[in-house]
Design an enzyme around this catalytic site. Structure first.
Site, mmCIF file in Angstrom:
data_model
loop_
_atom_site.group_PDB
_atom_site.id
_atom_site.type_symbol
_atom_site.label_atom_id
_atom_site.label_comp_id
_atom_site.label_asym_id
_atom_site.label_seq_id
_atom_site.Cartn_x
_atom_site.Cartn_y
_atom_site.Cartn_z
ATOM 1 N N ASP A 212 -33.027 -39.358 1.215
ATOM 2 C CA ASP A 212 -32.364 -39.015 2.475
ATOM 3 C C ASP A 212 -33.149 -37.863 3.098
ATOM 4 O O ASP A 212 -32.692 -36.723 3.132
ATOM 5 C CB ASP A 212 -30.909 -38.616 2.202
ATOM 6 C CG ASP A 212 -30.135 -38.307 3.477
ATOM 7 O OD1 ASP A 212 -30.669 -38.572 4.570
ATOM 8 O OD2 ASP A 212 -29.010 -37.780 3.378
ATOM 9 N N GLN B 171 -22.711 -33.670 6.526
ATOM 10 C CA GLN B 171 -22.636 -34.539 7.696
ATOM 11 C C GLN B 171 -21.497 -34.114 8.627
ATOM 12 O O GLN B 171 -20.398 -33.799 8.180
ATOM 13 C CB GLN B 171 -22.425 -35.997 7.268
ATOM 14 C CG GLN B 171 -23.621 -36.625 6.583
ATOM 15 C CD GLN B 171 -24.758 -36.951 7.559
ATOM 16 O OE1 GLN B 171 -24.722 -36.594 8.730
ATOM 17 N NE2 GLN B 171 -25.786 -37.618 7.056
ATOM 18 N N GLU C 230 -33.439 -30.969 -5.293
ATOM 19 C CA GLU C 230 -33.297 -30.266 -4.014
ATOM 20 C C GLU C 230 -33.988 -28.915 -4.105
ATOM 21 O O GLU C 230 -33.841 -28.202 -5.097
ATOM 22 C CB GLU C 230 -31.808 -30.080 -3.682
ATOM 23 C CG GLU C 230 -31.511 -29.201 -2.497
ATOM 24 C CD GLU C 230 -32.085 -29.735 -1.196
ATOM 25 O OE1 GLU C 230 -32.778 -28.950 -0.518
ATOM 26 O OE2 GLU C 230 -31.859 -30.921 -0.872
ATOM 27 N N TYR D 242 -33.822 -35.084 -2.306
ATOM 28 C CA TYR D 242 -33.225 -34.338 -1.187
ATOM 29 C C TYR D 242 -31.699 -34.385 -1.307
ATOM 30 O O TYR D 242 -30.984 -34.734 -0.377
ATOM 31 C CB TYR D 242 -33.663 -34.912 0.172
ATOM 32 C CG TYR D 242 -35.143 -35.151 0.291
ATOM 33 C CD1 TYR D 242 -36.012 -34.114 0.583
ATOM 34 C CD2 TYR D 242 -35.673 -36.427 0.092
ATOM 35 C CE1 TYR D 242 -37.384 -34.338 0.681
ATOM 36 C CE2 TYR D 242 -37.041 -36.660 0.187
ATOM 37 C CZ TYR D 242 -37.885 -35.616 0.480
ATOM 38 O OH TYR D 242 -39.244 -35.837 0.574
ATOM 39 N N CYS E 231 -32.224 -40.497 9.397
ATOM 40 C CA CYS E 231 -31.715 -40.092 10.710
ATOM 41 C C CYS E 231 -32.780 -40.312 11.785
ATOM 42 O O CYS E 231 -32.587 -39.924 12.934
ATOM 43 C CB CYS E 231 -31.265 -38.629 10.690
ATOM 44 S SG CYS E 231 -32.573 -37.474 10.242
#
Length: 363
Positions: free
Chosen positions: A291, A198, A246, A225, A318
């Site tokens: 996420d 981030q 992942e 994720y 997001c």
């Protein structure tokens, strides 16, 4: 063609929308309630696009604290709004998306901000020597970016970008793999160039602390994720076990390094595509954390999570639109226990949304 119009509402991207000849007309850099003159540069069968020429009646929520040249640069979509108007725009957008897409009424919504509304980004992609006008190939030279951390500076003479952070270092190997390291809540993270981290550390920390509050010591948690393991490792002390999944190999390598470096024993990272993992998985998890990328969760993944029947689903997004659309698929089995928005990217139309779903107790 010059049109006079009043701005009635905002588009998803923060453009002002008024009506000219009964068609919605989209104008950047204007505020709801303003009356303006605008040059119409694009006409379609159903809408106009126009460029601001003159403000006839100005809103009290217009921001005059920034040099005008910055308003022209892409990536500053809300810079002309003061902070009050930006907050209102973002909260309305989340509430409207859930109402229109998921038929769900959010009665009260908090938008959390960090202390920095400018110079908050610890990473930015720039074109050397200049920036570009929004939606064009025209270059503009600016002394600085308003969103980039002031410790990130350019050495124009040698054409090098230098990161100057007291708590950050650059590492390399003979294979020219380059990493940065950062510390959050006492945990050190190695981040490769191809891994996600981030860009607004302060707000990210607030989000991760909030997620931790929904984790219990008796829970087995599945983190989909999981990237470099940021969420998995930060919640590990609150959980019985955490499994991170992942598919990006560089991110998994960083995640395993971070686990070993921080001596965290109850976290396991799996290098696999999320759909393949869920199809093969035989383990029950109390809580699932997702996420996803902006496109949200694929329908197959939603169905596989529903089959798993976790007690909680923690969904960080997001893209509020895809989050609301995904909730539409979950809402027959889950209800919203918690929802909060985060201003990860002030001066832009982007919003981070955290939603916690609790399994319905059907009898």
């Amino acid at each position: 063609m010059i049109a006079e119009l009043e701005i009635i509402f905002y588009s998803q991207k923060g453009e002002g929308v008024g009506f000219y000849l009964n068609k919605p007309t989209y104008v950047k850099g204007v505020i709801k309630g303003e009356k303006i003159k605008a040059f119409i540069y694009l006409e379609s069968a159903s809408f106009f696009k126009a460029r601001l020429v003159e403000i006839l009646i100005e809103s009290k929520n217009r921001n005059h604290d920034v040099p005008k040249l910055h308003y022209l640069i892409g990536g500053y979509e809300l810079l002309h709004m003061n902070n009050t108007e930006q907050i209102n725009f973002k909260k309305e957008r989340v509430i409207n998306d859930f109402k229109k897409i998921a038929n769900y009424e959010i009665s009260s919504l908090e938008l959390v901000q960090g202390k920095k509304l400018l110079h908050y980004r610890n990473k930015i992609t720039l074109h050397y020597g200049s920036l570009y006008l929004a939606n064009s190939n025209h270059k503009i030279k600016l002394a600085k970016s308003l969103l980039t951390d002031i410790n990130l500076k350019a050495n124009k003479k040698e054409a090098e970008w230098i990161i100057r952070k007291l708590d950050t270092q650059i590492e390399g190997t003979k294979q020219t793999k380059i990493y940065t390291t950062d510390k959050m809540n006492g945990i050190t993270f190695r981040v490769g160039l191809n891994s996600f981290y981030q860009v607004n550390k302060e707000v990210a920390n607030l989000i991760y602390n909030q997620i931790s509050e929904f984790i219990n010591l008796n829970e087995n948690v599945l983190d989909l994720y999981s990237g470099i393991g940021t969420i998995s490792l930060l919640i590990a002390a609150k959980a019985k076990s955490v499994t991170g999944v992942e598919r990006n190999l560089d991110s998994i390598e960083d995640a395993n390094f971070n686990k070993e470096f921080n001596k965290i024993k109850n976290v396991n990272f799996i290098h696999q595509d999320v759909i393949k993992y869920l199809k093969q998985n035989k383990t029950y998890f109390d809580t699932v954390i997702v996420d996803p990328a902006r496109r949200g969760l694929e329908e197959d993944i939603i169905e596989l999570i529903l089959k798993l029947k976790p007690q909680k689903i923690i969904y960080l997004s997001c893209n509020v639109g895809t989050q609301a659309s995904n909730f539409n698929k979950f809402k027959h089995e889950y209800q919203i226990e918690f929802i909060k928005s985060y201003d990860m990217f002030p001066q832009t139309y982007h919003i981070e949304s955290l939603m916690v779903l609790k399994k319905l107790n059907k009898q």
